[in-house]
Write a protein that holds these residues in place. Structure first.
Motif, PDB file in Angstrom:
ATOM      1  N   LEU A  16      35.780  41.957  34.515  1.00 55.59           N
ATOM      2  CA  LEU A  16      35.969  40.638  35.120  1.00 55.59           C
ATOM      3  C   LEU A  16      36.895  39.777  34.277  1.00 55.59           C
ATOM      4  O   LEU A  16      37.737  39.039  34.809  1.00 55.59           O
ATOM      5  N   SER A  17      36.773  39.872  32.961  1.00 58.02           N
ATOM      6  CA  SER A  17      37.709  39.153  32.094  1.00 58.02           C
ATOM      7  C   SER A  17      39.134  39.641  32.334  1.00 58.02           C
ATOM      8  O   SER A  17      40.076  38.850  32.382  1.00 58.02           O
ATOM      9  N   LEU A  18      39.290  40.966  32.493  1.00 57.66           N
ATOM     10  CA  LEU A  18      40.620  41.516  32.769  1.00 57.66           C
ATOM     11  C   LEU A  18      41.133  41.031  34.117  1.00 57.66           C
ATOM     12  O   LEU A  18      42.321  40.711  34.247  1.00 57.66           O
ATOM     13  N   LYS A  19      40.288  40.972  35.117  1.00 57.92           N
ATOM     14  CA  LYS A  19      40.695  40.454  36.429  1.00 57.92           C
ATOM     15  C   LYS A  19      41.277  39.052  36.288  1.00 57.92           C
ATOM     16  O   LYS A  19      42.377  38.769  36.796  1.00 57.92           O
ATOM     17  N   LEU A  20      40.563  38.182  35.594  1.00 62.85           N
ATOM     18  CA  LEU A  20      41.015  36.801  35.430  1.00 62.85           C
ATOM     19  C   LEU A  20      42.305  36.746  34.619  1.00 62.85           C
ATOM     20  O   LEU A  20      43.196  35.933  34.908  1.00 62.85           O
ATOM     21  N   CYS A  30      43.543  39.991  42.147  1.00 64.82           N
ATOM     22  CA  CYS A  30      43.038  41.254  41.604  1.00 64.82           C
ATOM     23  C   CYS A  30      41.733  41.610  42.306  1.00 64.82           C
ATOM     24  O   CYS A  30      40.801  40.810  42.340  1.00 64.82           O
ATOM     25  N   PHE A  31      41.678  42.819  42.838  1.00 66.24           N
ATOM     26  CA  PHE A  31      40.486  43.290  43.551  1.00 66.24           C
ATOM     27  C   PHE A  31      39.435  43.754  42.546  1.00 66.24           C
ATOM     28  O   PHE A  31      39.708  44.573  41.678  1.00 66.24           O
ATOM     29  N   HIS A  32      38.232  43.226  42.684  1.00 64.58           N
ATOM     30  CA  HIS A  32      37.095  43.527  41.809  1.00 64.58           C
ATOM     31  C   HIS A  32      35.892  43.757  42.723  1.00 64.58           C
ATOM     32  O   HIS A  32      35.902  43.340  43.882  1.00 64.58           O
ATOM     33  N   MET A  33      34.855  44.384  42.219  1.00 63.81           N
ATOM     34  CA  MET A  33      33.653  44.578  43.019  1.00 63.81           C
ATOM     35  C   MET A  33      33.187  43.275  43.663  1.00 63.81           C
ATOM     36  O   MET A  33      32.691  43.261  44.791  1.00 63.81           O
ATOM     37  N   PHE A  34      33.357  42.159  42.956  1.00 62.11           N
ATOM     38  CA  PHE A  34      32.917  40.884  43.505  1.00 62.11           C
ATOM     39  C   PHE A  34      33.666  40.520  44.784  1.00 62.11           C
ATOM     40  O   PHE A  34      33.128  39.835  45.656  1.00 62.11           O
ATOM     41  N   GLU A  35      34.925  40.995  44.920  1.00 58.85           N
ATOM     42  CA  GLU A  35      35.674  40.749  46.160  1.00 58.85           C
ATOM     43  C   GLU A  35      35.022  41.487  47.325  1.00 58.85           C
ATOM     44  O   GLU A  35      34.841  40.932  48.409  1.00 58.85           O
ATOM     45  N   LEU A  36      34.675  42.737  47.090  1.00 64.25           N
ATOM     46  CA  LEU A  36      34.024  43.516  48.142  1.00 64.25           C
ATOM     47  C   LEU A  36      32.664  42.918  48.471  1.00 64.25           C
ATOM     48  O   LEU A  36      32.258  42.863  49.636  1.00 64.25           O
ATOM     49  N   ALA A  37      31.967  42.445  47.445  1.00 63.37           N
ATOM     50  CA  ALA A  37      30.662  41.836  47.662  1.00 63.37           C
ATOM     51  C   ALA A  37      30.769  40.564  48.483  1.00 63.37           C
ATOM     52  O   ALA A  37      29.953  40.317  49.381  1.00 63.37           O
ATOM     53  N   ALA A  38      31.782  39.763  48.191  1.00 59.84           N
ATOM     54  CA  ALA A  38      31.931  38.481  48.874  1.00 59.84           C
ATOM     55  C   ALA A  38      32.435  38.652  50.308  1.00 59.84           C
ATOM     56  O   ALA A  38      31.955  37.995  51.236  1.00 59.84           O
ATOM     57  N   TYR A  64      46.637  42.189  47.568  1.00 62.76           N
ATOM     58  CA  TYR A  64      46.276  42.306  46.153  1.00 62.76           C
ATOM     59  C   TYR A  64      47.402  42.999  45.376  1.00 62.76           C
ATOM     60  O   TYR A  64      48.039  43.924  45.885  1.00 62.76           O
ATOM     61  N   GLN A  65      47.586  42.578  44.136  1.00 65.18           N
ATOM     62  CA  GLN A  65      48.573  43.215  43.262  1.00 65.18           C
ATOM     63  C   GLN A  65      47.923  44.057  42.171  1.00 65.18           C
ATOM     64  O   GLN A  65      48.619  44.756  41.436  1.00 65.18           O
ATOM     65  N   SER A  66      46.606  43.983  42.060  1.00 61.98           N
ATOM     66  CA  SER A  66      45.923  44.740  41.016  1.00 61.98           C
ATOM     67  C   SER A  66      44.483  44.990  41.431  1.00 61.98           C
ATOM     68  O   SER A  66      43.966  44.378  42.370  1.00 61.98           O
ATOM     69  N   PHE A  70      34.406  48.906  39.565  1.00 57.35           N
ATOM     70  CA  PHE A  70      33.958  49.669  40.720  1.00 57.35           C
ATOM     71  C   PHE A  70      34.265  48.853  41.982  1.00 57.35           C
ATOM     72  O   PHE A  70      34.304  47.638  41.938  1.00 57.35           O
ATOM     73  N   PRO A  71      34.480  49.501  43.119  1.00 54.47           N
ATOM     74  CA  PRO A  71      34.492  50.936  43.333  1.00 54.47           C
ATOM     75  C   PRO A  71      35.827  51.613  43.036  1.00 54.47           C
ATOM     76  O   PRO A  71      35.916  52.824  42.955  1.00 54.47           O
ATOM     77  N   ALA A  72      36.894  50.823  42.861  1.00 60.44           N
ATOM     78  CA  ALA A  72      38.235  51.410  42.792  1.00 60.44           C
ATOM     79  C   ALA A  72      38.428  52.321  41.587  1.00 60.44           C
ATOM     80  O   ALA A  72      39.171  53.309  41.669  1.00 60.44           O
ATOM     81  N   CYS A  73      37.762  52.015  40.471  1.00 56.79           N
ATOM     82  CA  CYS A  73      37.985  52.828  39.268  1.00 56.79           C
ATOM     83  C   CYS A  73      37.582  54.284  39.469  1.00 56.79           C
ATOM     84  O   CYS A  73      38.113  55.180  38.803  1.00 56.79           O
ATOM     85  N   VAL A  74      36.677  54.536  40.404  1.00 57.64           N
ATOM     86  CA  VAL A  74      36.250  55.910  40.674  1.00 57.64           C
ATOM     87  C   VAL A  74      37.390  56.720  41.282  1.00 57.64           C
ATOM     88  O   VAL A  74      37.467  57.941  41.107  1.00 57.64           O
ATOM     89  N   TYR A  75      38.311  56.033  41.953  1.00 58.26           N
ATOM     90  CA  TYR A  75      39.395  56.691  42.678  1.00 58.26           C
ATOM     91  C   TYR A  75      40.747  56.521  41.973  1.00 58.26           C
ATOM     92  O   TYR A  75      41.795  56.595  42.612  1.00 58.26           O
TER      93      TYR A  75
END
Length: 223
Positions: A16-20, A30-38, A64-66, A70-75
């Protein structure tokens, strides 16, 4: 707009720090799990990816540019092929510290199946309740089962999986595209890797266990 940065590190490695930070460096949104959650949009695509089917990554990351966490890191392997110009950041953390954080957050703080069924029973006509159920089931299937083989209570196994993922990323991603990064190192290595100037603002620091618990509680039990 296309994906310029792919975060390959597991959750609880400073994602999350990296996202910010990426968003401050004009590499966002930046897409983060919190985006999918929201938003809980594109769940169909993530469910397809989990079934080893082809996901429409351009649709998933539209706008999104980045991406990090999870979940993207799995792929990450699929994503580095899909976006060959994207740089890859592997956030890292000492294994024992990572496990202590993960076991107190992403691996255990989630609704039980009984709680999820109760949500559906209480709100049978709620689209949000159904999406919450699907989101939670997807996360359980992805993180607990696909990544950790259903053995999240086995500390040695969980750490082994974490370390194997770290090594696999290092072995898979070309060196000139990869930054192995500890967010405690701040702006300098990140900005050098991305070829941008160092901001005058402090490096973002967020998402401690208390934050995570609050976000999870608000997400699943706010109906």
């Amino acid at each position: 707009m296309t994906v310029k940065v792919i975060g390959a590190g597991f959750g609880r490695t400073g994602t999350l720090s990296l996202k910010l930070a990426l968003e401050e460096l004009d590499c966002g949104p930046c897409f983060h799990m919190f985006e999918l959650a929201a938003q809980r949009s594109h769940l169909n695509q993530w469910e397809s990816a989990l079934k080893d089917e082809t996901a429409d990554w351009d649709r998933v990351f539209q706008g999104y540019q980045s991406t990090v966490d999870f979940p993207a890191c799995v792929y990450y392997a699929e994503l580095i092929e899909k976006y060959p110009e994207a740089k890859v950041i592997l956030t890292t953390r000492e294994s024992e510290n990572w496990h202590q954080s993960a076991i107190n957050t992403i691996l255990t703080i989630r609704p039980s199946l009984r709680q999820l069924i109760k949500v559906l029973a209480c709100y049978p006509f709620s689209t949000e309740a159904r999406k919450t159920y699907r989101f939670a089931i997807h996360n359980r299937a992805l993180i607990e089962n696909k990544v950790f083989g259903g053995k999240i209570s086995d500390k040695a196994h969980v750490i082994k999986v974490y370390e194997a993922h770290q090594q696999a990323v290092k072995n898979t991603v070309p060196r000139d595209r990869l930054l192995v990064y500890d967010v405690r190192d701040g702006w300098d290595p990140l900005c050098k890797f991305l070829g941008v100037s160092v901001p005058s603002t402090p490096f973002p620091s967020t998402n401690d266990r208390g934050d995570f618990k609050k976000v999870t509680r608000d997400l699943f039990f706010s109906f």
